[in-house]
Design a protein around this motif. Sequence first.
Motif, PDB file in Angstrom:
ATOM      1  N   TRP A   8      51.551  20.651 -58.458  1.00  0.00           N
ATOM      2  CA  TRP A   8      50.655  19.551 -58.095  1.00  0.00           C
ATOM      3  C   TRP A   8      49.257  19.830 -58.638  1.00  0.00           C
ATOM      4  CZ3 TRP A   8      49.882  17.711 -52.303  1.00  0.00           C
ATOM      5  CH2 TRP A   8      49.295  16.446 -52.290  1.00  0.00           C
ATOM      6  N   ASN A   9      48.757  18.922 -59.469  1.00  0.00           N
ATOM      7  CA  ASN A   9      47.344  18.933 -59.829  1.00  0.00           C
ATOM      8  C   ASN A   9      46.612  18.267 -58.668  1.00  0.00           C
ATOM      9  OD1 ASN A   9      44.747  18.024 -60.665  1.00  0.00           O
ATOM     10  ND2 ASN A   9      45.335  18.266 -62.806  1.00  0.00           N
ATOM     11  N   ILE A  10      45.937  19.077 -57.880  1.00  0.00           N
ATOM     12  CA  ILE A  10      45.372  18.598 -56.624  1.00  0.00           C
ATOM     13  C   ILE A  10      43.956  18.055 -56.784  1.00  0.00           C
ATOM     14  CG2 ILE A  10      44.472  20.854 -55.912  1.00  0.00           C
ATOM     15  CD1 ILE A  10      46.139  18.078 -53.731  1.00  0.00           C
ATOM     16  N   ASN A  11      43.282  18.358 -57.912  1.00  0.00           N
ATOM     17  CA  ASN A  11      41.932  17.828 -58.162  1.00  0.00           C
ATOM     18  C   ASN A  11      40.981  18.169 -57.009  1.00  0.00           C
ATOM     19  OD1 ASN A  11      39.847  16.530 -59.430  1.00  0.00           O
ATOM     20  ND2 ASN A  11      40.567  14.454 -58.995  1.00  0.00           N
ATOM     21  N   PHE A  23      51.876  17.996 -47.255  1.00  0.00           N
ATOM     22  CA  PHE A  23      52.986  18.044 -48.217  1.00  0.00           C
ATOM     23  C   PHE A  23      53.876  19.256 -47.956  1.00  0.00           C
ATOM     24  CE2 PHE A  23      54.518  19.799 -52.294  1.00  0.00           C
ATOM     25  CZ  PHE A  23      55.413  18.797 -52.639  1.00  0.00           C
ATOM     26  N   LEU A  24      53.275  20.400 -47.705  1.00  0.00           N
ATOM     27  CA  LEU A  24      54.049  21.607 -47.437  1.00  0.00           C
ATOM     28  C   LEU A  24      54.901  21.447 -46.177  1.00  0.00           C
ATOM     29  CD1 LEU A  24      51.405  24.391 -48.211  1.00  0.00           C
ATOM     30  CD2 LEU A  24      53.301  23.645 -49.662  1.00  0.00           C
ATOM     31  N   GLU A  25      54.328  20.839 -45.161  1.00  0.00           N
ATOM     32  CA  GLU A  25      55.067  20.639 -43.910  1.00  0.00           C
ATOM     33  C   GLU A  25      56.219  19.652 -44.084  1.00  0.00           C
ATOM     34  OE1 GLU A  25      51.992  19.412 -41.258  1.00  0.00           O
ATOM     35  OE2 GLU A  25      51.359  21.471 -40.778  1.00  0.00           O
ATOM     36  N   GLU A  26      55.995  18.603 -44.893  1.00  0.00           N
ATOM     37  CA  GLU A  26      57.014  17.569 -45.064  1.00  0.00           C
ATOM     38  C   GLU A  26      58.115  17.986 -46.034  1.00  0.00           C
ATOM     39  OE1 GLU A  26      55.145  13.920 -46.196  1.00  0.00           O
ATOM     40  OE2 GLU A  26      54.112  13.651 -44.266  1.00  0.00           O
ATOM     41  N   GLN A  27      57.749  18.650 -47.125  1.00  0.00           N
ATOM     42  CA  GLN A  27      58.712  18.951 -48.186  1.00  0.00           C
ATOM     43  C   GLN A  27      59.214  20.390 -48.186  1.00  0.00           C
ATOM     44  OE1 GLN A  27      60.094  16.623 -50.012  1.00  0.00           O
ATOM     45  NE2 GLN A  27      58.825  15.062 -49.014  1.00  0.00           N
ATOM     46  N   LYS A  28      58.441  21.269 -47.575  1.00  0.00           N
ATOM     47  CA  LYS A  28      58.836  22.673 -47.427  1.00  0.00           C
ATOM     48  C   LYS A  28      59.261  23.352 -48.743  1.00  0.00           C
ATOM     49  CE  LYS A  28      60.196  22.169 -42.597  1.00  0.00           C
ATOM     50  NZ  LYS A  28      59.493  20.857 -42.446  1.00  0.00           N
ATOM     51  N   PRO A  29      58.459  23.248 -49.770  1.00  0.00           N
ATOM     52  CA  PRO A  29      58.789  24.003 -50.994  1.00  0.00           C
ATOM     53  C   PRO A  29      58.637  25.495 -50.736  1.00  0.00           C
ATOM     54  CG  PRO A  29      56.569  23.131 -51.158  1.00  0.00           C
ATOM     55  CD  PRO A  29      57.159  22.540 -49.907  1.00  0.00           C
ATOM     56  N   GLU A 254      62.406  15.618 -57.933  1.00  0.00           N
ATOM     57  CA  GLU A 254      61.757  14.463 -57.304  1.00  0.00           C
ATOM     58  C   GLU A 254      60.285  14.386 -57.686  1.00  0.00           C
ATOM     59  OE1 GLU A 254      61.216  12.373 -52.875  1.00  0.00           O
ATOM     60  OE2 GLU A 254      62.330  14.266 -53.087  1.00  0.00           O
ATOM     61  N   ILE A 255      59.833  13.165 -57.944  1.00  0.00           N
ATOM     62  CA  ILE A 255      58.407  12.873 -58.089  1.00  0.00           C
ATOM     63  C   ILE A 255      57.960  12.224 -56.776  1.00  0.00           C
ATOM     64  CG2 ILE A 255      56.646  11.567 -59.334  1.00  0.00           C
ATOM     65  CD1 ILE A 255      58.461  11.620 -61.775  1.00  0.00           C
ATOM     66  N   HIS A 256      56.963  12.796 -56.128  1.00  0.00           N
ATOM     67  CA  HIS A 256      56.574  12.334 -54.793  1.00  0.00           C
ATOM     68  C   HIS A 256      55.477  11.275 -54.887  1.00  0.00           C
ATOM     69  CE1 HIS A 256      59.070  15.391 -52.788  1.00  0.00           C
ATOM     70  NE2 HIS A 256      58.819  16.083 -53.895  1.00  0.00           N
ATOM     71  N   THR A 257      55.878  10.127 -55.387  1.00  0.00           N
ATOM     72  CA  THR A 257      54.967   9.012 -55.661  1.00  0.00           C
ATOM     73  C   THR A 257      54.137   8.575 -54.458  1.00  0.00           C
ATOM     74  OG1 THR A 257      56.482   8.253 -57.392  1.00  0.00           O
ATOM     75  CG2 THR A 257      54.838   6.681 -56.616  1.00  0.00           C
ATOM     76  N   PRO A 258      54.679   8.529 -53.236  1.00  0.00           N
ATOM     77  CA  PRO A 258      53.871   8.071 -52.104  1.00  0.00           C
ATOM     78  C   PRO A 258      52.580   8.844 -51.898  1.00  0.00           C
ATOM     79  CG  PRO A 258      56.187   8.095 -51.490  1.00  0.00           C
ATOM     80  CD  PRO A 258      56.094   8.747 -52.834  1.00  0.00           C
ATOM     81  N   CYS A 259      52.504  10.080 -52.371  1.00  0.00           N
ATOM     82  CA  CYS A 259      51.276  10.857 -52.198  1.00  0.00           C
ATOM     83  C   CYS A 259      50.081  10.223 -52.908  1.00  0.00           C
ATOM     84  CB  CYS A 259      51.479  12.288 -52.705  1.00  0.00           C
ATOM     85  SG  CYS A 259      52.702  13.238 -51.779  1.00  0.00           S
ATOM     86  N   ARG A 260      50.358   9.388 -53.901  1.00  0.00           N
ATOM     87  CA  ARG A 260      49.257   8.728 -54.632  1.00  0.00           C
ATOM     88  C   ARG A 260      48.565   7.670 -53.783  1.00  0.00           C
ATOM     89  NH1 ARG A 260      45.405   7.176 -56.558  1.00  0.00           N
ATOM     90  NH2 ARG A 260      44.795   6.901 -58.737  1.00  0.00           N
ATOM     91  N   ASP A 267      44.673  12.084 -58.441  1.00  0.00           N
ATOM     92  CA  ASP A 267      45.251  11.107 -59.361  1.00  0.00           C
ATOM     93  C   ASP A 267      46.645  11.530 -59.817  1.00  0.00           C
ATOM     94  OD1 ASP A 267      43.992  13.214 -60.651  1.00  0.00           O
ATOM     95  OD2 ASP A 267      43.040  11.996 -62.195  1.00  0.00           O
ATOM     96  N   HIS A 268      47.045  12.763 -59.494  1.00  0.00           N
ATOM     97  CA  HIS A 268      48.399  13.250 -59.744  1.00  0.00           C
ATOM     98  C   HIS A 268      49.172  13.297 -58.430  1.00  0.00           C
ATOM     99  CE1 HIS A 268      47.629  15.126 -63.839  1.00  0.00           C
ATOM    100  NE2 HIS A 268      46.395  14.964 -63.392  1.00  0.00           N
ATOM    101  N   VAL A 269      50.493  13.285 -58.520  1.00  0.00           N
ATOM    102  CA  VAL A 269      51.331  13.506 -57.338  1.00  0.00           C
ATOM    103  C   VAL A 269      52.162  14.763 -57.554  1.00  0.00           C
ATOM    104  CG1 VAL A 269      51.436  11.061 -56.744  1.00  0.00           C
ATOM    105  CG2 VAL A 269      53.234  12.058 -58.190  1.00  0.00           C
ATOM    106  N   PRO A 270      52.658  15.358 -56.469  1.00  0.00           N
ATOM    107  CA  PRO A 270      53.494  16.550 -56.614  1.00  0.00           C
ATOM    108  C   PRO A 270      54.860  16.214 -57.208  1.00  0.00           C
ATOM    109  CG  PRO A 270      52.792  16.207 -54.315  1.00  0.00           C
ATOM    110  CD  PRO A 270      52.452  14.980 -55.072  1.00  0.00           C
ATOM    111  N   ILE A 271      55.428  17.191 -57.879  1.00  0.00           N
ATOM    112  CA  ILE A 271      56.810  17.101 -58.337  1.00  0.00           C
ATOM    113  C   ILE A 271      57.542  18.324 -57.811  1.00  0.00           C
ATOM    114  CG2 ILE A 271      56.293  15.729 -60.392  1.00  0.00           C
ATOM    115  CD1 ILE A 271      56.447  18.294 -62.049  1.00  0.00           C
TER     116      ILE A 271
END
Length: 279
Positions: A8-11, A23-29, A254-260, A267-271
């Motif tokens: 994730w480019n978090i800017n 994101f970490l709590e929801e997706q648990k990478p 997965e591309i996590h589009t809702p994060c946008r 301006d980026h979302v996690p993958i």
Amino acid sequence: MKIKLASWNINSVRLRIDQVIRFLEEQKPDILGLQEIKCQEEQFPFEAFREAGYPYIEVSGQKGYHGTATVSRLPMERLPTSFCPLEHARHVSTRVIAKGENCDQDFEFHNFYIPAGGDVADPEINDKFQHKLDFLDVMRVYFSERFAKGDNQQVLVGDFNIAPHENDVWSHKQLLKVVSHTPREVETLATLQATHDFTDTARLFRDDDEKLYSWWSYRARDVMKSNRGRRLDHIWVSPALKPCVEATGREGYEIHTPCRTWEKPSDHVPITQVMDLTD
């Protein structure tokens, strides 16, 4: 043993730390590579990640610009690497130790923030574009040396700042002269990929005619309605790890589009990509 990789480019990690933790709590990478953290190492929010269950942290920071960090549930050790010709904080390389009931192996996790390249796709008049090409060439040489030594368990993640396929951009024809999708960049990235037979996991189970985006400009009034995106963020694996990705199928990526659409988003979302490392 399945593990989930994320990029994730978090800017600005400090500005968006709450989003990252969500994101970490929801997706648990198991491992997250962050780019454009925009802080020096001593300013990085280590404690927030430790409290979230990510005790292994490696940071390459720079005041106000660039910066990368990798956080992990799994043990990892820093690798002595140098990719950026201008010595910007644009990468963190680690060896991840993955041990479980049916797994005992390690792999290298390379987290990149490749230069954007400025506005003009001509290295003779644009030093930033030349820097981008030079960075990619250093990557090619480095991985040639790694593979020659038998170190073939490689994962590359990050903001590559290149959308390689026609359907990695909202309009191939209109963006052919726009840096990030120009033929020179696309060909240079393709050479790097082909030289080492890296697999772009986003396209492994998706046809090239499927539109995939991970970045949308802040200038868009209604981001999802206009949907003028580009796929600038990538996860690649070496041939030795390709079966580990194939084992997880289409749903593994997965591309996590809702994060946008989150409040004050990057301006980026996690993958994410799941790998099955079971022996």
